[in-house]
Motif scaffolding. Structure first.
Motif, mmCIF file in Angstrom:
data_model
loop_
_atom_site.group_PDB
_atom_site.id
_atom_site.type_symbol
_atom_site.label_atom_id
_atom_site.label_comp_id
_atom_site.label_asym_id
_atom_site.label_seq_id
_atom_site.Cartn_x
_atom_site.Cartn_y
_atom_site.Cartn_z
ATOM 1 N N ASP A 1 11.094 28.086 1.363
ATOM 2 C CA ASP A 1 12.063 26.969 1.181
ATOM 3 C C ASP A 1 12.526 26.668 2.606
ATOM 4 O O ASP A 1 12.384 27.523 3.719
ATOM 5 N N GLN A 2 13.068 25.406 2.969
ATOM 6 C CA GLN A 2 13.643 25.106 4.346
ATOM 7 C C GLN A 2 15.000 24.612 4.011
ATOM 8 O O GLN A 2 15.357 23.894 3.308
ATOM 9 N N ARG A 3 15.872 24.940 5.118
ATOM 10 C CA ARG A 3 17.176 24.444 5.308
ATOM 11 C C ARG A 3 17.276 24.318 6.733
ATOM 12 O O ARG A 3 16.869 25.344 7.557
ATOM 13 N N ARG A 4 18.522 23.903 7.322
ATOM 14 C CA ARG A 4 19.059 24.049 8.484
ATOM 15 C C ARG A 4 19.790 25.405 8.558
ATOM 16 O O ARG A 4 20.353 25.940 7.830
ATOM 17 N N TRP A 5 19.765 25.847 10.071
ATOM 18 C CA TRP A 5 20.327 27.230 10.233
ATOM 19 C C TRP A 5 21.802 27.490 10.084
ATOM 20 O O TRP A 5 22.046 28.423 9.590
ATOM 21 N N TYR A 6 22.510 26.173 10.010
ATOM 22 C CA TYR A 6 23.891 26.530 10.084
ATOM 23 C C TYR A 6 24.331 25.877 8.880
ATOM 24 O O TYR A 6 25.593 25.706 8.291
ATOM 25 N N ASP A 7 23.372 25.384 7.761
ATOM 26 C CA ASP A 7 23.750 25.052 6.471
ATOM 27 C C ASP A 7 23.811 26.127 5.554
ATOM 28 O O ASP A 7 23.115 26.512 4.830
ATOM 29 N N PHE A 8 25.094 26.724 5.543
ATOM 30 C CA PHE A 8 25.357 27.930 4.779
ATOM 31 C C PHE A 8 25.582 27.451 3.117
ATOM 32 O O PHE A 8 25.052 28.449 2.407
ATOM 33 N N SER A 9 25.924 26.278 2.851
ATOM 34 C CA SER A 9 25.904 25.849 1.517
ATOM 35 C C SER A 9 24.646 25.777 0.930
ATOM 36 O O SER A 9 24.336 25.861 -0.659
ATOM 37 N N GLY A 10 23.801 25.475 1.724
ATOM 38 C CA GLY A 10 22.068 25.439 1.431
ATOM 39 C C GLY A 10 21.541 26.941 0.900
ATOM 40 O O GLY A 10 20.930 26.667 -0.053
ATOM 41 N N ILE A 11 22.313 28.011 1.315
ATOM 42 C CA ILE A 11 22.007 29.196 0.683
ATOM 43 C C ILE A 11 22.230 29.332 -0.724
ATOM 44 O O ILE A 11 21.593 29.681 -1.551
ATOM 45 N N VAL A 12 23.540 28.820 -1.193
ATOM 46 C CA VAL A 12 23.968 28.841 -2.469
ATOM 47 C C VAL A 12 23.154 27.750 -3.397
ATOM 48 O O VAL A 12 22.844 28.279 -4.687
ATOM 49 N N ILE A 13 22.885 26.815 -2.911
ATOM 50 C CA ILE A 13 22.074 25.767 -3.587
ATOM 51 C C ILE A 13 20.554 26.329 -3.820
ATOM 52 O O ILE A 13 20.193 26.399 -5.188
ATOM 53 N N ILE A 14 20.122 26.872 -2.968
ATOM 54 C CA ILE A 14 18.435 27.416 -3.174
ATOM 55 C C ILE A 14 18.641 28.643 -4.211
ATOM 56 O O ILE A 14 17.942 28.667 -5.120
ATOM 57 N N ASP A 15 19.595 29.456 -4.088
ATOM 58 C CA ASP A 15 19.755 30.669 -4.918
ATOM 59 C C ASP A 15 20.072 30.326 -6.470
ATOM 60 O O ASP A 15 19.237 30.773 -7.331
ATOM 61 N N SER A 16 20.988 29.225 -6.570
ATOM 62 C CA SER A 16 21.190 28.674 -7.756
ATOM 63 C C SER A 16 20.119 27.833 -8.608
ATOM 64 O O SER A 16 19.733 28.207 -9.780
ATOM 65 N N LEU A 17 19.326 27.188 -7.475
ATOM 66 C CA LEU A 17 18.054 26.299 -8.437
ATOM 67 C C LEU A 17 17.127 27.541 -8.699
ATOM 68 O O LEU A 17 16.475 27.248 -9.635
ATOM 69 N N ASN A 18 16.786 28.400 -8.130
ATOM 70 C CA ASN A 18 15.963 29.495 -8.375
ATOM 71 C C ASN A 18 16.306 30.322 -9.622
ATOM 72 O O ASN A 18 15.353 30.721 -10.356
ATOM 73 N N GLU A 19 17.534 30.275 -9.898
ATOM 74 C CA GLU A 19 18.093 30.939 -11.027
ATOM 75 C C GLU A 19 18.016 30.038 -12.221
ATOM 76 O O GLU A 19 17.650 30.775 -13.358
ATOM 77 N N ARG A 20 17.985 28.928 -12.245
ATOM 78 C CA ARG A 20 17.998 28.012 -13.330
ATOM 79 C C ARG A 20 16.784 27.157 -13.670
ATOM 80 O O ARG A 20 16.737 26.477 -14.529
ATOM 81 N N LEU A 21 15.828 27.260 -12.848
ATOM 82 C CA LEU A 21 14.525 26.270 -12.861
ATOM 83 C C LEU A 21 13.198 27.271 -12.932
ATOM 84 O O LEU A 21 13.276 27.866 -12.037
ATOM 85 N N VAL A 22 12.705 27.052 -13.912
ATOM 86 C CA VAL A 22 11.361 28.123 -14.344
ATOM 87 C C VAL A 22 10.055 27.184 -13.403
ATOM 88 O O VAL A 22 10.217 25.965 -13.377
ATOM 89 N N GLY A 23 9.474 27.796 -12.625
ATOM 90 C CA GLY A 23 8.171 27.230 -12.079
ATOM 91 C C GLY A 23 8.644 26.491 -10.781
ATOM 92 O O GLY A 23 7.898 25.680 -10.235
ATOM 93 N N LEU A 24 9.885 27.038 -10.179
ATOM 94 C CA LEU A 24 10.293 26.308 -9.018
ATOM 95 C C LEU A 24 9.417 26.802 -7.882
ATOM 96 O O LEU A 24 9.320 27.972 -7.617
ATOM 97 N N GLU A 25 8.841 25.977 -6.977
ATOM 98 C CA GLU A 25 7.910 26.328 -6.228
ATOM 99 C C GLU A 25 8.550 26.486 -4.729
ATOM 100 O O GLU A 25 8.410 27.344 -3.787
ATOM 101 N N ALA A 26 9.313 25.560 -4.478
ATOM 102 C CA ALA A 26 9.991 25.423 -2.847
ATOM 103 C C ALA A 26 11.108 24.277 -3.065
ATOM 104 O O ALA A 26 11.097 23.540 -3.799
ATOM 105 N N VAL A 27 12.049 24.553 -2.101
ATOM 106 C CA VAL A 27 13.328 23.730 -2.019
ATOM 107 C C VAL A 27 13.406 23.323 -0.708
ATOM 108 O O VAL A 27 13.530 24.329 0.324
ATOM 109 N N THR A 28 13.641 22.180 -0.317
ATOM 110 C CA THR A 28 13.980 21.906 1.122
ATOM 111 C C THR A 28 15.313 20.949 1.198
ATOM 112 O O THR A 28 15.343 20.068 0.349
ATOM 113 N N LEU A 29 15.929 21.097 2.332
ATOM 114 C CA LEU A 29 17.120 20.448 2.368
ATOM 115 C C LEU A 29 17.259 19.859 3.832
ATOM 116 O O LEU A 29 17.966 20.597 4.688
#
Length: 438
Positions: A99-127
């Motif tokens: 997964d990729q995000r900008r270092w100061y993108d703190f809301s991106g942490i919440v987005i990545i965690d929520s997507l991994n919880e709700r999507l089966v077979g999720l390989e990667a997330v980039t913001l």
């Protein structure tokens, strides 16, 4: 636990500390509100928005996985993706390793965690920025990349709330500081009047401000008036003593001048000694309030005293350090003090050095001699009235009543300064530093 180290970072002035008392709570309050309310608001709203988009993403990926062939998968994408504002790509060109995000993108942490919880077979997330979001999911036809608008899963920054908080925080702090400064101004004026009175200057002061400040101001005025009345009474008394004693002494000296025998010579010596003692007492007790402050050239004042000492045969050297053309002081008192220091140095030594330094706030005169000096244990005693240090200073080299250094110390204190005694590093005798505020 000691917090003395904090004193180095706390403003020393009253207005600075008042400003700190006003600004610090407001800043801390805004910070607490921002962290406790806005951050929680960001996190909760972001999770809700991710949950909503996750339904669309899950529906699309399930239809693609359930398709019997790749053509049916493309047909499902063409029917489902446009209405949901999704842009799939099957198969994807390349899947990121993590997964990729900008270092100061703190809301991106919440987005990545929520997507991994709700999507089966999720390989990667980039913001990559605030506009795009990309995910890679596993399908029977290879990894599928889905691109969609980042704003669908991120809570917008509440700029309006932040601006309102900062704007009104600054306005209210400025209003409170102006009010506080008006309350502190009477204290500052009273402190300035007290400082000037400590330097022997009387300035106009009218109590104002809060009730307690006015009470303190009136108490200061009463104290100053009492001191002025006492000094005026002392002046009147000493003027009478001076007149009453000088007149008979003058008659005695006139009568003795008509006699020629040895006994008359001894009496004349006693009369001269009485005259000297009387002058010393009056110099010590004389009130300098009538000696008004004025702009004086310190180099000319001290230089004149040095020239007077040289004319009497004294070996006196004048050294000028930092000086300025004029300084506000009481010339009669300062002349008397420096003259006493030079006279004492010549009495107990053969070589004298006078160092003059005048800064923006302080006049400093250092007188050094090559005499016997004063032991460190008796230097404080030497500045007391009527003290004669026979073991330390050779009394056979001149008569004295123990008032020379006492007069200098009194003049220094009345001008907001001090007299400091030490050892002369170069001449080996006494080092007397006379400093006053100008």
């Amino acid at each position: 636990m000691s917090f003395r180290w904090l004193k180095r970072y706390v403003p020393q002035g009253l207005q600075g500390r008042a400003a700190l008392i006003l600004v610090l709570p407001v800043t801390l309050l805004q910070l607490i509100v921002f962290v406790a309310f806005i951050q929680r608001h960001f996190e909760d709203v972001t999770r809700q928005m991710v949950r909503s988009v996750a339904y669309d993403l899950r529906f699309l990926t399930e239809e693609v996985r359930d398709a019997p062939n790749l053509t049916a998968a493309y047909r499902a994408i063409s029917y489902i993706a446009p209405p949901l504002n999704l842009e799939p790509r099957l198969p994807a060109d390349a899947t990121p390793a993590e997964d990729q995000r900008r270092w100061y993108d703190f809301s991106g942490i919440v987005i990545i965690d929520s997507l991994n919880e709700r999507l089966v077979g999720l390989e990667a997330v980039t913001l990559p920025d605030d506009r795009d979001a990309n995910i890679w999911v596993e399908t029977p036809w290879g990894d599928m990349m889905i691109e969609f608008d980042r704003r669908r899963i991120s809570a917008s920054n509440p700029h309006q709330l932040i601006v309102i908080m900062i704007f009104f925080g600054v306005i209210l702090t400025a209003v409170a500081y102006i009010y506080m400064r008006n309350q502190l101004r009477p204290i500052t004026r009273m402190a300035a009047a007290a400082a000037e009175f400590g330097k022997g200057r009387i300035v106009r002061y009218q109590p104002s401000g809060a009730r307690e400040v006015r009470q303190a101001g009136r108490a200061f005025l009463e104290m100053r008036n009492r001191i002025e009345r006492q000094t005026q009474s002392r002046t009147m008394m000493l003027s009478g003593v001076s007149h009453d004693l000088r007149t008979p002494l003058t008659r005695m000296r006139l009568a003795l001048s008509m006699l020629d025998d040895d006994e008359a010579a001894l009496l004349r010596k006693d009369v001269d000694e009485m005259q000297h003692l009387l002058d010393a007492f009056l110099d010590f007790a004389r009130n300098d309030a009538e000696d008004d402050t004025e702009e004086v050239d310190p180099v000319a004042l001290v230089g004149g005293l040095v020239e007077d000492a040289r004319r009497t045969g004294g070996d006196v050297e004048l050294v000028r350090e930092e000086t300025r053309p004029l300084a506000r002081l009481r010339p009669v008192a300062v002349r008397r003090a420096v003259s006493n220091l030079i006279g004492n140095a010549l009495r107990y030594g053969s070589r004298v050095r006078v160092t003059l330094s005048v800064s923006e706030r302080m006049l400093r005169v250092v007188v050094e001699d090559d005499g016997p000096g004063i032991p460190e244990a008796r230097r404080e005693e030497a500045t007391r009235p009527f003290t004669r240090l026979d073991p330390a200073r050779n009394q056979d080299r001149g008569s004295g009543v123990g008032l020379g250094l006492a007069i200098v110390a009194d003049v220094a204190r009345s001008h907001g300064g001090a007299l400091r005694l030490g050892d002369s590093a170069e001449l080996g005798g006494l080092r007397a530093e006379f400093s006053i505020a100008v």
